[in-house]
Design a protein around this motif. Sequence first.
Motif: not given
Length: 375
Positions: A52-56, A84-86, A102-104, A116-121
């Motif tokens: 599972v991934a969270v994209w910030l 991945i499950s985004l 809420k998803s986050k 997994i956290a994916i960070v952009e910016g």
Amino acid sequence: MHEDGFSQALSKRGVSRRDFLKFCTTMAATLALPASFIPKIAEALEKKKKPVAVWLEFSGCTGDTESILRATKPTIAEIVLDVISLEYHETIMAPAGKAAEKSKKDVVKDLKGKYIAIVEGAIPMKDGGMYCTIDGHSALEIAREVCGNALATLAVGSCASWGGVASAAPNPTGCVGVKEAVPKATVVNLPGCPVNAENITATIVHFLTFGTLPALDSHLRPLFGYGKRIHDNCERRMHFDAGQFVRKWGDEGHRLGWCLYDLGCKGPEAYYNCPTVKYNEGTSWPVQAGHPCFACAANNNWDVMGPIYSRLPYVVGAGYQLMADKIGLGLVAAAGAGIVTHAIVKEIKTRGIKQTNETEEQKAERRIDNAEDRD
Ligand code: SF4
């Protein structure tokens, strides 16, 4: 993702078995693995549970999201979305507002230490982080919560890796990369402006295949993507070695694909797999398109690599700049004595004789042109 559902999931997205194996081959090549690892990669992708991934998205231009979405068929984006499950990505997710938040939160609460956290910016630190807020929380607060509780964080793009253009002097909002903002997080930096989508995918594929993150350098960048110098893999290198340099935009050398060193190329100081992996699924990369490399994957390139179109800075004590300018060749030293000495010697050999036929008036004109270019 059900273990036996991977092929069906790909097929639904129009990705054939053949395309999938081609993808596994590309991943093996990107990770610098021999072909014997292709079946192992395929097996891992087919059988392992997708993480599972969270994209910030923080202080950035969304170029990294664009990079991963801009591809042709069969898209790496399509395959990676099945790898991945985004669960959360502000730019492309369907839910909005409280439902999205809420998803986050659910991921952080239910899968602590497993996602997994994916960070952009970049993350602004000045004035309590008030220059980037989402749902009333600063990027800094969100990064601490999401990255601090993740299994690992992929900092994608130069902004998330070390602050990028947002952190260039005078850095008014105090932008930094994820590791500096959340020191306790396990971070893999994937700099680039934008990140190359294949490096994101390869990092995740490495994790799925071997159960570990790839080997990193001192800047937390995977060696598979950032271990080799651009200059050593550049298709224009033969022209550098032959002393054939583009002097002006659109001149004959530019049209012939000569070396861009004199226009400010930072390839001799930059480490990245840009020339081999390229962008848009291997279509091209900046130097191939005729633009000098500006070392986007190097820490603080905006401040330490000089203006984009200025030649690499003078190496104190080497004396090559004086030599090059004196003979009117427009070379400077910076990339290391060996490179520059070689280039100058070649330049003298290949161009020196031709230039002795110039009239004094032509020589004066050329010096003025060179001086204007340098300014
Ligand atoms: S200086 Fe730049 S364009 Fe020239 S060979 Fe090196 S990387 Fe390529």
